[in-house]
Design a protein around this motif. Sequence first.
Motif, PDB file in Angstrom:
ATOM      1  N   LEU A 265       0.138  -3.727   4.012  1.00 61.83           N
ATOM      2  CA  LEU A 265      -1.195  -3.234   4.352  1.00 61.83           C
ATOM      3  C   LEU A 265      -1.415  -3.231   5.859  1.00 61.83           C
ATOM      4  O   LEU A 265      -0.861  -4.080   6.582  1.00 61.83           O
ATOM      5  CB  LEU A 265      -2.258  -4.139   3.722  1.00 61.83           C
TER       6      LEU A 265
ATOM      7  N   PHE B 291       0.856  -1.184   0.000  1.00 55.44           N
ATOM      8  CA  PHE B 291       0.000   0.000   0.000  1.00 55.44           C
ATOM      9  C   PHE B 291       0.893   1.234   0.000  1.00 55.44           C
ATOM     10  O   PHE B 291       1.942   1.258   0.644  1.00 55.44           O
ATOM     11  CB  PHE B 291      -0.881  -0.009   1.254  1.00 55.44           C
TER      12      PHE B 291
ATOM     13  N   LEU C  43      -7.679  -3.999  -0.029  1.00 57.09           N
ATOM     14  CA  LEU C  43      -7.814  -3.027  -1.105  1.00 57.09           C
ATOM     15  C   LEU C  43      -8.285  -3.734  -2.368  1.00 57.09           C
ATOM     16  O   LEU C  43      -7.642  -4.673  -2.838  1.00 57.09           O
ATOM     17  CB  LEU C  43      -6.482  -2.322  -1.367  1.00 57.09           C
TER      18      LEU C  43
END
Length: 985
Positions: free
Chosen positions: A781, A771, A787
């Motif tokens: 993440l 991320f 996501l």
Amino acid sequence: MARPYGSIRTAAALPVSLDASVVERYRALPFPEQWTEALLDLCNAGREKPLETVPTFRMDQVVQALAPDVLVRPRPNRYRGEGQDFWLYAPEDVPDPLPDPALRGLLGTWLKDLRPEPEFRSLLAETRSALLDAPPQWQEGVPVELLRYERPTDGGTAAPDPRQFQLSTDWLARRILALGPYDFGAGFLRFRAMPRGPKDKGAELVSQALEFEGSRGPEWYSVVLNITLQTVPFDPLPRFHLHSHIRRYATRVNAKSGRLYLPFGRRTTVLLRPRVPWLPGAPASDRFAVARLAWNRGGHDWVGGGPAGMLRNMSLTEAFPDAEAILTAPAAWLADDMRAAVLYSTAMGSHDVGAGLMTDQRSKIVEWAEQALPEQLRPVPALVRTRLSGSAPGNPRQEFSKEPAKTEEERKRAEARRQGTAFTLRHLTEDLDPGELPVLQARLLWQTPVMRNTAIAELVKHLDLKGDGGAPTSEEDYEGTVVLEWQSPELTVRLHCRKLTRSLGHDLVLPEGTRHSREAVTVAIRSRRREMAAFLSEEGLASPVPTLALVEIDRAKDFTSADHDAKFALRLGCADAGVLTQFMAVPKKAKGYNSEKNKDFRAAKAWDDGLRQLGVRVHPEHSLGERLPQGMRYAAVWMVRKNRRSRTRWAGYVPVAVLVTPDPSGVGLARVQGWDDEARRWVPYPVMLLRLTKRAEEQTAPVPAPRDGEEPVARLSWWADMNEQRQATEEWLQRVRRTLRGTPTVLLAHGQNMRSHWTWLQDGNVVRDKFRDGHAPSRRLDPDLRLVRVRTARNRETAQWWGVNPDGANGLAAHLWTDPTVDPGEARVFWSTTPKARTFKLSVAADKLAPRVNTKGKVTIDTDKAAWNPGLVELAVLGCHPDDGDSPEALALAVHQLRQAPDLPDALSLPLPLHLAGLAQEYVLPTRNEDGDDVIDSAADADPDTAAAPGVETAPEPEEAAPEDRPAPGIPPQSAHTAEVTVPH
């Protein structure tokens, strides 16, 4: 009963391996860099803000029009560190498309066009003399690799060379042309190529114009094939998409004016085929040329007098077509071997040819085109159903049964709506006692008694209310404000009925004339906004929570012009008074239009949509049980972006976030919230909508994007502003993300909408399970975050598709699909399809080119019927936690189920949280319901799969991609892994 298709095919092809290679040779012309210093001296003479590079945009347009066999490439972008590339390309086997005398003539005209001012004649002459003594030279036999590229991205995604997005698609298009005509049973389609410039998306083939005898006489249309090069996250092989659709032409002249009606303020594209080459010494070309018509000094004419305005200074072998002659006799020019064909848009009126192709005919066209694939390419394998069963959510939409059970089902649905409204209002009203009933305060701002009475009756039916609420018995009793009230076990409903007076629903007050500046439109909106807010405040109705108003107002077409449309001004004025708005059209009868017939349906839909703005939703409950973390919620981010055509100076870039938290009861209730960045917290969804109006007039883009044919203004400032927007967006995203910790959350983002400002979403940047929302390196993440990027058919980034039927016509299937060649445990990209909208009844076997025999044995003609196919939606699970038990397939299926809201008649084009985030745009920008575009890329005509069917809710998008949604020079426009910005060169 619908056929249970086990697989679907996509109109796509990909290389057989990473080592597949095709090398073609071209004539190539480099940009004369030796001219740069002298050209910049000429361009910057007398300028306060000097240009950094020489603008070639207008020259590119002329080359496309007069030498269509030449492929115009963008100038290499030094801001991205791109290497040297050629400016113009032409296949080696094409006769010299731009002979030296013609090239020298073009260059001389271009130099004069750069600085036409009289005071620079001396400098221009000196520059021209110096430069034309050393003109650029074509290089012969330049090899270009069309399939292989250097290496994939760090995330394992294909990263084709920038020029492959243009040259490779043109190469494949030429192979399709070499197949000869396409036999459709009753005739043949003979395709020709379109010229391609630096901003065009792939290659395009257009068939000859076909004549159809409609109800009002002959109409004309063509079949169009678009070929684009695309990438898919984590897949090292790029793929070619083949999109087929119908293009219609305008031929019906106005009885009074004697010419075509062209929408004011819009440029209309015209396809041209000269009888002899326009440039002296140039060979004849089978390709079309392109020019655009627009209003100019009291009449319509070619934009700038011809392509880029440069034709006024050129000597042609044949006169450029007269605009007036085409407008007064468009059918004659079209019938003359398509010497001129004016593209149709729905803003011009009706057309007897229906848009679109259905699945079976589309599959046959693709099968024919696949014969052109060389041994280095193969069709993309058919997609198969995912291993997980249960495509529908746990609370699927229930179809109505027949009478008498239908009445009881309607009552139960109304009761569920009432309970959902009470649930939402309890979360809105913080100081409500446990035993106290919530109150739904609503307004009905009516103009006609018939619509007022209809709206009242539909509210009663919609929530299954008892009695008439104390409605007056005579028309005179409706003077002033009339309050109706109903009591139910769950809530109290109060409806304040008041006539919309003082011309508030009429045209905005603008200066006389047909052209209005942005300042004038903005001032008119502000004035009506204040008047509307004052009108509502007179009632003295105070409410601690947002309320709802149904406003009866004319359709957009019934206003004098789009600039006079009062809807956005009324919406802002109501918002200033703490009131959400939903509009319903005044019932009218007109030629070909009668809104009185469906007034009941429209009123019911208005209440339904209005209550959704309050956050009343039936949430699609996932059916995956323990495959998903307990208490999973869904967040969605959306970027409100101003489109190029906005006639106001309202804000252009506003990020929006929505959070949907399902209620643990599991009965489809969910709390909907929106992010308030000033308060740094989540607030109820309607509160966020009202607060967004404060952002409506903020100026976020100090430098306007240039229009077609205009020179760039303050280029460095534009780039600096874009970088500031990205930085601000990612800082905003960091604040939102921090609030999502502690509870399992799926973060949804729409790729085409968001990636220009959140660059991590681009295929070239993303790495699985990581991320990035700033300048810091990518990281793992957050433990509770997942996501998922959603990508639609916009810009043809997902392929057209059909359900495979070995025993008959290929059709449509609804499910979540996966690539069978990818290990199920490694799959991260899935594809979502939904059923055809119920309002479209056209058979999947419909034939737009010839009569057919239907299932009843009767001959039928489908040319006049509109075709519509659900788009293929790509769901890419970019980040999750497989080591902790996450299943990407389960996450994708949950997002697929979010498209199937139980309280809507048809599926959504986006998952519900993204849909809600996109709807917030209506409170920031003056969104307009444009009926189509007249550019070649028209979503309404050229590619109807990307548009929503009637009755299907879709998140609003800009009418035309803003510059920030197009790639920069030298960056392929088809690739989702590229940055989404452009600066004309």
